[in-house]
Structure formats: C-alpha cells, structure tokens
Scaffold this motif. Structure first.
Motif, short mmCIF file in Angstrom:
data_model
loop_
_atom_site.label_atom_id
_atom_site.label_comp_id
_atom_site.label_asym_id
_atom_site.label_seq_id
_atom_site.Cartn_x
_atom_site.Cartn_y
_atom_site.Cartn_z
N ALA A 94 2.74 5.34 -1.09
CA ALA A 94 2.95 4.46 -0.23
C ALA A 94 2.52 3.24 -0.04
O ALA A 94 3.16 2.11 -0.04
CB ALA A 94 2.86 5.04 1.31
N LEU A 95 0.95 2.95 -0.49
CA LEU A 95 0.69 1.46 -0.62
C LEU A 95 1.26 0.94 -1.81
O LEU A 95 1.20 -0.32 -1.66
CB LEU A 95 -0.99 1.75 -0.69
CG LEU A 95 -1.74 2.64 0.47
CD1 LEU A 95 -3.30 2.57 0.17
CD2 LEU A 95 -1.66 1.56 1.85
N ARG A 96 1.40 1.65 -2.83
CA ARG A 96 1.84 1.01 -4.07
C ARG A 96 3.25 0.32 -3.67
O ARG A 96 3.77 -0.39 -4.08
CB ARG A 96 1.97 2.03 -5.11
CG ARG A 96 2.43 1.20 -6.51
CD ARG A 96 2.27 2.47 -7.56
NE ARG A 96 2.25 3.67 -7.30
CZ ARG A 96 1.03 4.41 -7.24
NH1 ARG A 96 0.08 3.91 -7.53
NH2 ARG A 96 1.20 5.61 -7.01
N LEU A 97 4.13 1.48 -3.02
CA LEU A 97 5.70 1.13 -2.52
C LEU A 97 5.39 -0.37 -1.44
O LEU A 97 6.08 -1.30 -1.70
CB LEU A 97 6.14 2.02 -1.86
CG LEU A 97 7.68 1.56 -1.25
CD1 LEU A 97 8.53 1.25 -2.37
CD2 LEU A 97 8.07 3.09 -0.73
N ASN A 98 4.42 -0.15 -0.50
CA ASN A 98 4.39 -1.41 0.22
C ASN A 98 3.89 -2.56 -0.28
O ASN A 98 4.60 -3.70 0.00
CB ASN A 98 3.23 -1.03 1.28
CG ASN A 98 3.12 -1.86 2.65
OD1 ASN A 98 3.26 -3.31 2.22
ND2 ASN A 98 2.75 -1.64 3.82
N ARG A 99 3.08 -2.57 -1.30
CA ARG A 99 2.75 -3.76 -2.20
C ARG A 99 3.77 -4.39 -3.06
O ARG A 99 3.98 -5.46 -2.80
CB ARG A 99 1.59 -3.48 -3.15
CG ARG A 99 1.08 -4.73 -3.84
CD ARG A 99 -0.20 -4.10 -4.74
NE ARG A 99 0.18 -3.00 -5.60
CZ ARG A 99 -0.41 -1.82 -5.68
NH1 ARG A 99 -1.35 -1.46 -4.65
NH2 ARG A 99 -0.02 -0.86 -6.66
N ASP A 100 4.67 -3.39 -3.61
CA ASP A 100 5.90 -3.91 -4.31
C ASP A 100 7.00 -4.59 -3.40
O ASP A 100 7.39 -5.69 -3.70
CB ASP A 100 6.34 -2.59 -5.10
CG ASP A 100 5.52 -2.21 -6.10
OD1 ASP A 100 4.55 -2.90 -6.70
OD2 ASP A 100 5.79 -1.08 -6.94
N MET A 101 7.00 -3.89 -2.29
CA MET A 101 8.07 -4.81 -1.26
C MET A 101 7.67 -6.02 -0.59
O MET A 101 8.20 -7.00 -0.57
CB MET A 101 8.10 -3.59 0.04
CG MET A 101 8.79 -2.41 -0.54
SD MET A 101 10.34 -2.46 -1.18
CE MET A 101 11.53 -2.86 0.18
N ARG A 102 6.36 -6.07 -0.44
CA ARG A 102 5.78 -7.36 -0.34
C ARG A 102 5.73 -8.37 -1.28
O ARG A 102 6.16 -9.51 -0.79
CB ARG A 102 4.20 -7.13 0.35
CG ARG A 102 4.02 -6.41 1.76
CD ARG A 102 2.71 -6.41 2.30
NE ARG A 102 2.35 -5.80 3.24
CZ ARG A 102 2.56 -6.13 4.54
NH1 ARG A 102 2.64 -7.52 4.44
NH2 ARG A 102 2.17 -5.59 5.33
#
Length: 112
Positions: A94-102
C-alpha cells in the motif's frame, strides 16, 4: 553433461528458485522442519514440491521464514506471527502504491 548443469547454475541467482530442501532450510534458519511445516500450514509460504513430493524452499521464502522465526522467538504464536508478516507485506504494498500515485500526480502538475 555441462549443458544439463547450465540451467540449474543460472537459477541459483534467482530468489524464487527452490534450491533448499526442508532439512537444509531448517539448518540455515536454525529451526526445525516442524516450524517450516507450521508456517506452511498457516499459508505464510508455500514450498514447491519436488517430483518425489519433498518440500523445496527459495531464498525469498527463507527470508520470510526468518522473519517468522524472529517473531516466534520474541514470544509471538506462530499463527499470529504469520498474520503479522502478511499485514506487514500488505502495508508495504500500500505504501509503494501510494508513493507511485503521488509521483504520478506530481508529474502531472498542479493544473490537472
């Protein structure tokens, strides 16, 4: 004969290649085969089965098993340790996905 060995030698660099027998994996981890069976039954890791039905483990699976062993060594029950590791993996994803989306939003700029 060397041609037969070439594919196996190439696989040894692969973290997902099931290179370790249950006994060797237990030795590397400093644990017992019963511990490996327990985390397998809890579905934390699923070892590959050889043609003869023997469990084989990859380096990636050994790292996961080592984390479980660490938690169990601190007094956490096996089932709970497996759940903790599963949740840690979900959080990391989830943190990786959040970072990619940001990052994607930042690349678009403020006008989007």
């Amino acid at each position: 004969m060397p041609a037969e060995n070439a594919p196996v030698a190439g696989n040894l660099d692969d973290d997902d290649y099931p290179a370790y027998t249950m006994g060797r994996a237990a030795d590397v981890l400093g644990t017992t085969p019963a511990f490996l069976r327990a985390i397998g039954e809890a579905e934390l890791i699923t070892p590959l089965r050889s043609g003869g039905g023997h469990r084989r483990y990859s380096r990636r699976q050994l790292r996961i098993a080592a984390r479980a062993r660490e938690l169990v060594g601190q007094g956490t029950p096996v089932e709970a340790a497996c759940r903790i590791i599963s949740l840690e993996d979900q959080l990391a994803d989830a943190l990786r996905l959040n970072r990619d989306m940001r990052r994607k939003l930042d690349e678009r700029g403020p006008n989007t």
